[in-house]
Scaffold this motif. Structure first.
Motif, PDB file in Angstrom:
ATOM      1  N   TRP A 169     -40.590  -8.134  -6.850  1.00  0.00           N
ATOM      2  CA  TRP A 169     -41.915  -7.604  -7.162  1.00  0.00           C
ATOM      3  C   TRP A 169     -42.087  -7.192  -8.607  1.00  0.00           C
ATOM      4  CZ3 TRP A 169     -41.549  -2.754  -9.173  1.00  0.00           C
ATOM      5  CH2 TRP A 169     -40.430  -1.986  -8.826  1.00  0.00           C
ATOM      6  N   HIS A 170     -40.979  -6.848  -9.299  1.00  0.00           N
ATOM      7  CA  HIS A 170     -41.125  -6.184 -10.593  1.00  0.00           C
ATOM      8  C   HIS A 170     -41.626  -7.115 -11.689  1.00  0.00           C
ATOM      9  CE1 HIS A 170     -37.217  -8.033 -11.177  1.00  0.00           C
ATOM     10  NE2 HIS A 170     -37.230  -7.692 -12.451  1.00  0.00           N
ATOM     11  N   GLY A 171     -41.236  -8.397 -11.643  1.00  0.00           N
ATOM     12  CA  GLY A 171     -41.687  -9.320 -12.676  1.00  0.00           C
ATOM     13  C   GLY A 171     -43.195  -9.511 -12.689  1.00  0.00           C
ATOM     14  N   PRO A 172     -43.792  -9.921 -11.571  1.00  0.00           N
ATOM     15  CA  PRO A 172     -45.253 -10.053 -11.545  1.00  0.00           C
ATOM     16  C   PRO A 172     -45.981  -8.745 -11.826  1.00  0.00           C
ATOM     17  CG  PRO A 172     -44.270 -11.231  -9.703  1.00  0.00           C
ATOM     18  CD  PRO A 172     -43.168 -10.444 -10.343  1.00  0.00           C
ATOM     19  N   PHE A 173     -45.449  -7.636 -11.321  1.00  0.00           N
ATOM     20  CA  PHE A 173     -46.076  -6.334 -11.573  1.00  0.00           C
ATOM     21  C   PHE A 173     -46.066  -5.997 -13.060  1.00  0.00           C
ATOM     22  CE2 PHE A 173     -45.738  -1.696 -12.042  1.00  0.00           C
ATOM     23  CZ  PHE A 173     -46.882  -1.278 -11.370  1.00  0.00           C
ATOM     24  N   ASN A 174     -44.930  -6.213 -13.709  1.00  0.00           N
ATOM     25  CA  ASN A 174     -44.809  -5.881 -15.124  1.00  0.00           C
ATOM     26  C   ASN A 174     -45.650  -6.804 -16.012  1.00  0.00           C
ATOM     27  OD1 ASN A 174     -43.061  -3.832 -14.491  1.00  0.00           O
ATOM     28  ND2 ASN A 174     -41.213  -4.902 -15.128  1.00  0.00           N
ATOM     29  N   ARG A 175     -45.870  -8.022 -15.559  1.00  0.00           N
ATOM     30  CA  ARG A 175     -46.648  -8.969 -16.372  1.00  0.00           C
ATOM     31  C   ARG A 175     -48.151  -8.803 -16.206  1.00  0.00           C
ATOM     32  NH1 ARG A 175     -42.292 -12.393 -14.900  1.00  0.00           N
ATOM     33  NH2 ARG A 175     -43.411 -13.183 -13.091  1.00  0.00           N
ATOM     34  N   ALA A 176     -48.606  -8.156 -15.145  1.00  0.00           N
ATOM     35  CA  ALA A 176     -50.042  -8.016 -14.900  1.00  0.00           C
ATOM     36  C   ALA A 176     -50.672  -7.116 -15.960  1.00  0.00           C
ATOM     37  CB  ALA A 176     -50.288  -7.437 -13.502  1.00  0.00           C
ATOM     38  N   PRO A 177     -51.574  -7.623 -16.776  1.00  0.00           N
ATOM     39  CA  PRO A 177     -52.117  -6.837 -17.895  1.00  0.00           C
ATOM     40  C   PRO A 177     -52.764  -5.532 -17.428  1.00  0.00           C
ATOM     41  CG  PRO A 177     -52.727  -9.150 -18.112  1.00  0.00           C
ATOM     42  CD  PRO A 177     -52.126  -8.993 -16.744  1.00  0.00           C
ATOM     43  N   GLY A 178     -52.305  -4.422 -17.962  1.00  0.00           N
ATOM     44  CA  GLY A 178     -52.922  -3.128 -17.720  1.00  0.00           C
ATOM     45  C   GLY A 178     -52.555  -2.444 -16.425  1.00  0.00           C
ATOM     46  N   LEU A 179     -51.913  -3.144 -15.487  1.00  0.00           N
ATOM     47  CA  LEU A 179     -51.671  -2.556 -14.172  1.00  0.00           C
ATOM     48  C   LEU A 179     -50.625  -1.440 -14.232  1.00  0.00           C
ATOM     49  CD1 LEU A 179     -52.293  -2.601 -11.150  1.00  0.00           C
ATOM     50  CD2 LEU A 179     -50.498  -4.342 -10.889  1.00  0.00           C
ATOM     51  N   ALA A 180     -49.445  -1.748 -14.772  1.00  0.00           N
ATOM     52  CA  ALA A 180     -48.391  -0.732 -14.840  1.00  0.00           C
ATOM     53  C   ALA A 180     -48.811   0.446 -15.703  1.00  0.00           C
ATOM     54  CB  ALA A 180     -47.103  -1.354 -15.368  1.00  0.00           C
ATOM     55  N   GLU A 181     -49.562   0.179 -16.761  1.00  0.00           N
ATOM     56  CA  GLU A 181     -50.019   1.261 -17.636  1.00  0.00           C
ATOM     57  C   GLU A 181     -50.860   2.287 -16.876  1.00  0.00           C
ATOM     58  OE1 GLU A 181     -49.838  -2.385 -20.426  1.00  0.00           O
ATOM     59  OE2 GLU A 181     -50.083  -1.954 -18.294  1.00  0.00           O
ATOM     60  N   GLN A 182     -51.587   1.816 -15.868  1.00  0.00           N
ATOM     61  CA  GLN A 182     -52.418   2.722 -15.079  1.00  0.00           C
ATOM     62  C   GLN A 182     -51.638   3.407 -13.965  1.00  0.00           C
ATOM     63  OE1 GLN A 182     -56.466   1.230 -13.994  1.00  0.00           O
ATOM     64  NE2 GLN A 182     -55.758  -0.677 -14.931  1.00  0.00           N
ATOM     65  N   LEU A 183     -50.664   2.722 -13.387  1.00  0.00           N
ATOM     66  CA  LEU A 183     -50.032   3.215 -12.170  1.00  0.00           C
ATOM     67  C   LEU A 183     -48.718   3.954 -12.382  1.00  0.00           C
ATOM     68  CD1 LEU A 183     -50.647   0.187  -9.753  1.00  0.00           C
ATOM     69  CD2 LEU A 183     -52.002   2.279 -10.040  1.00  0.00           C
ATOM     70  N   VAL A 184     -47.988   3.665 -13.470  1.00  0.00           N
ATOM     71  CA  VAL A 184     -46.646   4.221 -13.626  1.00  0.00           C
ATOM     72  C   VAL A 184     -46.617   5.637 -14.189  1.00  0.00           C
ATOM     73  CG1 VAL A 184     -44.431   3.934 -14.811  1.00  0.00           C
ATOM     74  CG2 VAL A 184     -45.547   1.963 -13.740  1.00  0.00           C
ATOM     75  N   PRO A 185     -47.392   5.978 -15.240  1.00  0.00           N
ATOM     76  CA  PRO A 185     -47.259   7.324 -15.819  1.00  0.00           C
ATOM     77  C   PRO A 185     -47.408   8.426 -14.765  1.00  0.00           C
ATOM     78  CG  PRO A 185     -48.566   5.943 -17.266  1.00  0.00           C
ATOM     79  CD  PRO A 185     -48.359   5.145 -16.009  1.00  0.00           C
ATOM     80  N   GLY A 186     -46.417   9.304 -14.726  1.00  0.00           N
ATOM     81  CA  GLY A 186     -46.383  10.355 -13.718  1.00  0.00           C
ATOM     82  C   GLY A 186     -45.692   9.948 -12.434  1.00  0.00           C
ATOM     83  N   ARG A 187     -45.395   8.644 -12.299  1.00  0.00           N
ATOM     84  CA  ARG A 187     -44.718   8.148 -11.084  1.00  0.00           C
ATOM     85  C   ARG A 187     -43.442   7.385 -11.465  1.00  0.00           C
ATOM     86  NH1 ARG A 187     -50.178   6.783 -10.730  1.00  0.00           N
ATOM     87  NH2 ARG A 187     -51.363   7.954  -9.163  1.00  0.00           N
ATOM     88  N   GLU A 188     -42.819   7.785 -12.541  1.00  0.00           N
ATOM     89  CA  GLU A 188     -41.640   7.060 -13.033  1.00  0.00           C
ATOM     90  C   GLU A 188     -40.493   7.068 -12.015  1.00  0.00           C
ATOM     91  OE1 GLU A 188     -44.071   8.081 -16.589  1.00  0.00           O
ATOM     92  OE2 GLU A 188     -43.324   9.231 -14.854  1.00  0.00           O
ATOM     93  N   ASP A 189     -40.338   8.175 -11.281  1.00  0.00           N
ATOM     94  CA  ASP A 189     -39.273   8.218 -10.275  1.00  0.00           C
ATOM     95  C   ASP A 189     -39.452   7.107  -9.244  1.00  0.00           C
ATOM     96  OD1 ASP A 189     -38.647  10.585 -11.628  1.00  0.00           O
ATOM     97  OD2 ASP A 189     -37.919  11.526  -9.779  1.00  0.00           O
ATOM     98  N   ALA A 190     -40.679   6.916  -8.802  1.00  0.00           N
ATOM     99  CA  ALA A 190     -40.940   5.882  -7.803  1.00  0.00           C
ATOM    100  C   ALA A 190     -40.758   4.484  -8.394  1.00  0.00           C
ATOM    101  CB  ALA A 190     -42.358   6.035  -7.254  1.00  0.00           C
ATOM    102  N   TYR A 191     -41.282   4.279  -9.594  1.00  0.00           N
ATOM    103  CA  TYR A 191     -41.269   2.946 -10.220  1.00  0.00           C
ATOM    104  C   TYR A 191     -39.853   2.531 -10.621  1.00  0.00           C
ATOM    105  CZ  TYR A 191     -42.256  -0.391 -14.084  1.00  0.00           C
ATOM    106  OH  TYR A 191     -42.295  -1.458 -14.940  1.00  0.00           O
TER     107      TYR A 191
END
Length: 261
Positions: free
Chosen positions: A117-139
């Motif tokens: 899952w991590h490759g497509p998630f990391n490549r999706a423009p803007g997605l990780a930037e919105q979802l990861v901050p504050g959730r680093e433990d989960a990510y």
């Protein structure tokens, strides 16, 4: 020269460093821009560009001959650096990396453990930037635990890795490594047309990429020795440190005095 990958830090090499020193080597861990540290003014995360920058830095330091050990993205940079500087590199060790542009299946049981899952998630423009901050433990924590397989990783190491990546600029830089995919694939596919002659030790974890590491590298290098660590996931140097470190040291000693390729 030791180049770690994502999402770990130089701590990845803690079991290898003393063994290399006892073997007569002078190991130098290198943190590529953004991998657990601030990226600085890096203009490009294309792996060939990172290899060029590193090669220039090593030349400026007067290092005319060296070996390379690369984990994950560090493996891609290491191989491209060896291709660009064949007279400088004695040998290469690639731990748990299938280079971009090499289409090869991960065998069982790694296919059931290593995250897809991590490759497509990391490549999706803007997605990780919105979802990861504050959730680093989960990510990061989820990726680290899944990719480690049944043996897992030292909890203190997992905590240290998550902490090292918990800043916005490091998040953004890490994503940059995935978003140069088209250029990286082109660079690697060009290398397939002129494989390197530098000896390569390809290390895979049984519960991660396994034999696919060596099989993929055989399209890019003429002299590849494969090794699969039976209890490891994506981090053999951490998960089976004694066996992995001894294999790496033996391989580098075997090739340390060979003439340029």
């Amino acid at each position: 020269m030791l180049l770690h990958g994502w999402p770990v830090t130089e701590m990845h090499w803690r079991g290898l460093l003393p063994v290399l020193r006892r073997g007569g080597f002078a190991p130098v861990p290198v943190a590529l821009p953004g991998l657990g540290k601030r990226p600085g003014s890096t203009p490009s995360f294309r792996k060939s560009d990172l290899a060029d920058v590193l090669g220039s830095e090593l030349s400026q330091r007067g290092l005319g001959r060296f070996s390379l050990v690369g984990h994950d993205w560090g493996g891609t940079v290491a191989l491209l650096l060896a291709a660009a500087m064949p007279d400088a590199v004695n040998a290469i060790v690639i731990e748990e990396e299938i280079l971009p542009g090499i289409d090869i299946d991960i065998p069982a049981p790694g296919a059931e453990h290593y995250p897809s899952w991590h490759g497509p998630f990391n490549r999706a423009p803007g997605l990780a930037e919105q979802l990861v901050p504050g959730r680093e433990d989960a990510y990061y924590g989820t990726f680290l635990r899944q990719s480690a397989g049944p043996a897992g990783l030292d909890p203190d190491a997992v905590r240290a890795y998550i902490d090292a990546y918990t800043t916005y600029d490091v998040l953004e830089a890490g994503l940059g490594y995935y978003r140069t995919r088209a250029d990286d694939r082109s660079d690697v596919q060009r290398l397939q047309q002129n494989p390197i002659h530098t000896p390569v030790l390809a290390i895979g974890g049984h519960y991660a990429m396994g034999s696919a590491v060596a099989d993929g590298l055989r399209t890019l290098a003429k002299d590849v020795t494969g090794l699969v660590l039976d209890r490891s996931g994506h981090y053999p140097t951490e998960q089976e440190p004694e066996s992995t470190a001894q294999a790496i040291t033996n391989f580098l000693q075997q090739h340390r005095d060979q003439p340029p390729h």
